[in-house]
Design a protein around this motif. Structure first.
Motif, PDB file in Angstrom:
ATOM      1  N   CYS A 102       0.811  -1.216   0.000  1.00  0.00           N
ATOM      2  CA  CYS A 102       0.000   0.000   0.000  1.00  0.00           C
ATOM      3  C   CYS A 102       0.845   1.268   0.000  1.00  0.00           C
ATOM      4  O   CYS A 102       0.312   2.369  -0.186  1.00  0.00           O
ATOM      5  CB  CYS A 102      -0.928   0.011   1.219  1.00  0.00           C
ATOM      6  N   GLY A 103       2.151   1.139   0.229  1.00  0.00           N
ATOM      7  CA  GLY A 103       3.006   2.315   0.333  1.00  0.00           C
ATOM      8  C   GLY A 103       2.701   3.135   1.563  1.00  0.00           C
ATOM      9  O   GLY A 103       2.876   4.366   1.569  1.00  0.00           O
ATOM     10  N   ALA A 104       2.235   2.472   2.626  1.00  0.00           N
ATOM     11  CA  ALA A 104       1.772   3.145   3.825  1.00  0.00           C
ATOM     12  C   ALA A 104       2.568   2.688   5.043  1.00  0.00           C
ATOM     13  O   ALA A 104       3.353   1.733   4.982  1.00  0.00           O
ATOM     14  CB  ALA A 104       0.288   2.849   4.047  1.00  0.00           C
ATOM     15  N   VAL A 105       2.363   3.377   6.157  1.00  0.00           N
ATOM     16  CA  VAL A 105       2.887   2.982   7.459  1.00  0.00           C
ATOM     17  C   VAL A 105       1.766   2.295   8.220  1.00  0.00           C
ATOM     18  O   VAL A 105       0.605   2.702   8.141  1.00  0.00           O
ATOM     19  CB  VAL A 105       3.400   4.212   8.239  1.00  0.00           C
ATOM     20  N   ALA A 106       2.093   1.246   8.954  1.00  0.00           N
ATOM     21  CA  ALA A 106       1.078   0.510   9.707  1.00  0.00           C
ATOM     22  C   ALA A 106       1.386   0.570  11.198  1.00  0.00           C
ATOM     23  O   ALA A 106       2.553   0.591  11.608  1.00  0.00           O
ATOM     24  CB  ALA A 106       1.015  -0.950   9.253  1.00  0.00           C
ATOM     25  N   PHE A 107       0.331   0.586  11.991  1.00  0.00           N
ATOM     26  CA  PHE A 107       0.464   0.438  13.435  1.00  0.00           C
ATOM     27  C   PHE A 107      -0.367  -0.764  13.845  1.00  0.00           C
ATOM     28  O   PHE A 107      -1.581  -0.774  13.683  1.00  0.00           O
ATOM     29  CB  PHE A 107      -0.015   1.688  14.169  1.00  0.00           C
ATOM     30  N   VAL A 108       0.324  -1.808  14.349  1.00  0.00           N
ATOM     31  CA  VAL A 108      -0.356  -3.026  14.787  1.00  0.00           C
ATOM     32  C   VAL A 108      -0.686  -2.852  16.259  1.00  0.00           C
ATOM     33  O   VAL A 108       0.213  -2.722  17.100  1.00  0.00           O
ATOM     34  CB  VAL A 108       0.510  -4.274  14.573  1.00  0.00           C
ATOM     35  N   VAL A 109      -1.964  -2.843  16.572  1.00  0.00           N
ATOM     36  CA  VAL A 109      -2.423  -2.466  17.905  1.00  0.00           C
ATOM     37  C   VAL A 109      -2.363  -3.655  18.872  1.00  0.00           C
ATOM     38  O   VAL A 109      -2.944  -4.710  18.596  1.00  0.00           O
ATOM     39  CB  VAL A 109      -3.867  -1.926  17.838  1.00  0.00           C
ATOM     40  N   ASP A 110      -1.679  -3.472  19.991  1.00  0.00           N
ATOM     41  CA  ASP A 110      -1.715  -4.455  21.072  1.00  0.00           C
ATOM     42  C   ASP A 110      -2.865  -4.077  22.008  1.00  0.00           C
ATOM     43  O   ASP A 110      -2.646  -3.625  23.142  1.00  0.00           O
ATOM     44  CB  ASP A 110      -0.388  -4.495  21.824  1.00  0.00           C
ATOM     45  N   PHE A 111      -4.066  -4.265  21.506  1.00  0.00           N
ATOM     46  CA  PHE A 111      -5.250  -3.893  22.298  1.00  0.00           C
ATOM     47  C   PHE A 111      -5.407  -4.831  23.496  1.00  0.00           C
ATOM     48  O   PHE A 111      -4.864  -5.938  23.529  1.00  0.00           O
ATOM     49  CB  PHE A 111      -6.513  -3.916  21.427  1.00  0.00           C
ATOM     50  N   ARG A 112      -6.172  -4.379  24.470  1.00  0.00           N
ATOM     51  CA  ARG A 112      -6.463  -5.216  25.631  1.00  0.00           C
ATOM     52  C   ARG A 112      -7.256  -6.445  25.186  1.00  0.00           C
ATOM     53  O   ARG A 112      -8.155  -6.340  24.360  1.00  0.00           O
ATOM     54  CB  ARG A 112      -7.255  -4.416  26.660  1.00  0.00           C
ATOM     55  N   ARG A 113      -6.900  -7.592  25.742  1.00  0.00           N
ATOM     56  CA  ARG A 113      -7.487  -8.850  25.290  1.00  0.00           C
ATOM     57  C   ARG A 113      -8.451  -9.431  26.321  1.00  0.00           C
ATOM     58  O   ARG A 113      -8.314  -9.216  27.526  1.00  0.00           O
ATOM     59  CB  ARG A 113      -6.384  -9.870  24.980  1.00  0.00           C
ATOM     60  N   ALA A 114      -9.409 -10.189  25.794  1.00  0.00           N
ATOM     61  CA  ALA A 114     -10.334 -10.942  26.641  1.00  0.00           C
ATOM     62  C   ALA A 114      -9.618 -12.194  27.140  1.00  0.00           C
ATOM     63  O   ALA A 114      -8.674 -12.672  26.498  1.00  0.00           O
ATOM     64  CB  ALA A 114     -11.578 -11.315  25.835  1.00  0.00           C
ATOM     65  N   PRO A 115     -10.048 -12.775  28.241  1.00  0.00           N
ATOM     66  CA  PRO A 115     -11.198 -12.408  29.073  1.00  0.00           C
ATOM     67  C   PRO A 115     -10.893 -11.372  30.140  1.00  0.00           C
ATOM     68  O   PRO A 115     -11.812 -10.899  30.805  1.00  0.00           O
ATOM     69  CB  PRO A 115     -11.571 -13.733  29.732  1.00  0.00           C
ATOM     70  N   GLU A 116      -9.616 -10.983  30.284  1.00  0.00           N
ATOM     71  CA  GLU A 116      -9.308  -9.975  31.296  1.00  0.00           C
ATOM     72  C   GLU A 116     -10.043  -8.670  31.002  1.00  0.00           C
ATOM     73  O   GLU A 116     -10.461  -7.964  31.925  1.00  0.00           O
ATOM     74  CB  GLU A 116      -7.801  -9.723  31.349  1.00  0.00           C
ATOM     75  N   PHE A 117     -10.168  -8.365  29.721  1.00  0.00           N
ATOM     76  CA  PHE A 117     -10.873  -7.159  29.284  1.00  0.00           C
ATOM     77  C   PHE A 117     -11.886  -7.562  28.225  1.00  0.00           C
ATOM     78  O   PHE A 117     -11.520  -7.988  27.131  1.00  0.00           O
ATOM     79  CB  PHE A 117      -9.891  -6.127  28.716  1.00  0.00           C
ATOM     80  N   TYR A 119     -15.483  -6.904  25.781  1.00  0.00           N
ATOM     81  CA  TYR A 119     -16.072  -5.832  24.977  1.00  0.00           C
ATOM     82  C   TYR A 119     -16.547  -4.725  25.909  1.00  0.00           C
ATOM     83  O   TYR A 119     -17.094  -5.009  26.965  1.00  0.00           O
ATOM     84  CB  TYR A 119     -17.244  -6.407  24.168  1.00  0.00           C
ATOM     85  N   PRO A 120     -16.332  -3.446  25.578  1.00  0.00           N
ATOM     86  CA  PRO A 120     -15.803  -2.915  24.307  1.00  0.00           C
ATOM     87  C   PRO A 120     -14.347  -2.460  24.386  1.00  0.00           C
ATOM     88  O   PRO A 120     -13.950  -1.575  23.628  1.00  0.00           O
ATOM     89  CB  PRO A 120     -16.717  -1.729  24.065  1.00  0.00           C
ATOM     90  N   ALA A 121     -13.553  -3.011  25.300  1.00  0.00           N
ATOM     91  CA  ALA A 121     -12.186  -2.531  25.495  1.00  0.00           C
ATOM     92  C   ALA A 121     -11.379  -2.544  24.202  1.00  0.00           C
ATOM     93  O   ALA A 121     -10.624  -1.608  23.913  1.00  0.00           O
ATOM     94  CB  ALA A 121     -11.489  -3.387  26.552  1.00  0.00           C
ATOM     95  N   GLN A 122     -11.534  -3.610  23.407  1.00  0.00           N
ATOM     96  CA  GLN A 122     -10.748  -3.757  22.183  1.00  0.00           C
ATOM     97  C   GLN A 122     -11.089  -2.655  21.172  1.00  0.00           C
ATOM     98  O   GLN A 122     -10.198  -2.068  20.535  1.00  0.00           O
ATOM     99  CB  GLN A 122     -11.002  -5.136  21.570  1.00  0.00           C
ATOM    100  N   ILE A 123     -12.371  -2.382  21.017  1.00  0.00           N
ATOM    101  CA  ILE A 123     -12.814  -1.339  20.088  1.00  0.00           C
ATOM    102  C   ILE A 123     -12.360   0.031  20.586  1.00  0.00           C
ATOM    103  O   ILE A 123     -11.902   0.879  19.801  1.00  0.00           O
ATOM    104  CB  ILE A 123     -14.343  -1.380  19.921  1.00  0.00           C
ATOM    105  N   GLU A 124     -12.467   0.247  21.893  1.00  0.00           N
ATOM    106  CA  GLU A 124     -12.051   1.525  22.461  1.00  0.00           C
ATOM    107  C   GLU A 124     -10.563   1.772  22.247  1.00  0.00           C
ATOM    108  O   GLU A 124     -10.152   2.904  21.931  1.00  0.00           O
ATOM    109  CB  GLU A 124     -12.380   1.548  23.951  1.00  0.00           C
ATOM    110  N   ASP A 125      -9.747   0.732  22.377  1.00  0.00           N
ATOM    111  CA  ASP A 125      -8.310   0.902  22.146  1.00  0.00           C
ATOM    112  C   ASP A 125      -8.030   1.260  20.692  1.00  0.00           C
ATOM    113  O   ASP A 125      -7.209   2.138  20.394  1.00  0.00           O
ATOM    114  CB  ASP A 125      -7.561  -0.379  22.522  1.00  0.00           C
ATOM    115  N   GLY A 126      -8.703   0.576  19.771  1.00  0.00           N
ATOM    116  CA  GLY A 126      -8.521   0.892  18.361  1.00  0.00           C
ATOM    117  C   GLY A 126      -8.920   2.317  18.032  1.00  0.00           C
ATOM    118  O   GLY A 126      -8.226   3.017  17.279  1.00  0.00           O
ATOM    119  N   LEU A 127     -10.026   2.767  18.610  1.00  0.00           N
ATOM    120  CA  LEU A 127     -10.489   4.134  18.345  1.00  0.00           C
ATOM    121  C   LEU A 127      -9.601   5.172  19.015  1.00  0.00           C
ATOM    122  O   LEU A 127      -9.487   6.296  18.521  1.00  0.00           O
ATOM    123  CB  LEU A 127     -11.937   4.291  18.805  1.00  0.00           C
ATOM    124  N   ALA A 128      -8.966   4.808  20.131  1.00  0.00           N
ATOM    125  CA  ALA A 128      -8.008   5.732  20.752  1.00  0.00           C
ATOM    126  C   ALA A 128      -6.837   5.976  19.807  1.00  0.00           C
ATOM    127  O   ALA A 128      -6.346   7.110  19.685  1.00  0.00           O
ATOM    128  CB  ALA A 128      -7.518   5.165  22.079  1.00  0.00           C
TER     129      ALA A 128
END
Length: 301
Positions: A102-117, A119-128
């Protein structure tokens, strides 16, 4: 009829994982995560790509920068693993191949994972991460949300929630073998059971429970995009294997998006395994898919 055998590295790896999980059915979530760190073995190291452990918007992850890439073009990569497994490390090489195409820069998100966290922690991390990129001056049309398997679910849900929050809509969404059906009743779960060496309804249900049990219902459009309204959704790329158990999710997604007037492209990997682009650099069909994604990304609309 004899049971099909794996024909590629990814299939062999999946079969190995399932064999170990069958032998040790009480394997802890910690050990499962260690097993899934093996995912990165399927991907060849892309050339001329650098990596940096960092954070964006307070969320940790890996910044993936191909030589000569445009920093104004950003991919936010939400990794697969059933919302509970996988990591930025498992997906950094795959992200590198996609970012190069794509000729782009990527950021691979280490979002909070279940079951410790849950829904919606994962979506919130991505939107942050998305909000922080916008605050840095990245144009929303230059942001692409990318996700495989459960990460595809998260990428779609991020775009939906961004709109509800009044944030600008990102330019594109790319999903690889998206897992969307939290009711665990897709048509190909049974019909493709013998040709998919990783996915089984029992395993899916375990991850569903880790993600949403006691928090929300499996028909909530925020966790099950098959119930979502796709009107106004960004350009969408879907790829999935016709022999994988979650193929029905991709088929239904394409239909829902198309019916809503979304510009949608659907690429089918015949005879491939779940998230077959993982074999980038090691399998011609995976390399072809990466090329197709790049061409789609650069297409003028």
């Amino acid at each position: 009829m004899s049971t099909p055998k794996p024909t590629d590295l990814l299939g062999e790896m999946y079969a190995e994982w399932i064999n170990e999980m069958t032998r040790y059915p009480d394997m802890s979530i910690g050990l499962l995560r260690i097993v899934f760190e093996d995912w990165q073995r399927a991907t060849a190291e892309p050339e001329d790509v650098t990596y940096a452990n960092t954070e964006i918007g307070g969320v940790p992850g890996i910044l993936v920068t191909p030589t000569g890439s445009d920093p104004a073009q950003m991919l936010i990569v939400m990794h697969g693993g059933g919302f509970a497994l996988g990591s930025a490390a498992t997906h950094r090489k795959l992200a590198g191949h996609i970012a190069k195409a794509c000729g782009a820069v990527a950021f691979v998100v280490d979002f909070r994972r279940a079951p410790e966290f849950k829904y919606p922690a994962q979506i919130e991390d991505g939107l942050a991460v998305y909000s922080a990129l916008l605050d840095r001056g990245v144009l929303p049309e230059n942001v692409t949300l990318v996700g495989d398997s459960a990460g595809g679910n998260l990428a779609i849900s991020m775009a939906m929630r961004a709109r509800r929050l009044g944030l600008p809509t990102p330019g594109r969404v790319i999903t690889l073998s998206p897992w969307l059906n939290m009711e665990n009743n897709g048509a190909t779960l049974e019909s493709n059971n013998d040709t998919d060496f990783l996915i089984a309804p029992e395993g899916l249900q375990g991850n569903i429970d880790r993600y949403i049990e006691g928090v929300t219902e499996p028909t909530n459009p925020d966790v099950n995009p098959l119930y979502a309204d796709f009107a106004g959704f960004p350009r969408l790329y879907i790829c999935a294997a016709d022999t994988e158990s979650l193929f029905d999710d991709a088929v239904r997604l394409r239909q829902l998006a198309s019916d809503a007037g979304v510009d949608v492209t659907f690429s089918i990997g015949e005879g491939m395994q779940h998230v077959y682009p993982f074999q980038a650099g090691n399998l011609a069909r995976a390399d072809e898919e990466i090329r197709l994604i790049g061409e789609w990304y650069h297409a003028v609309r």
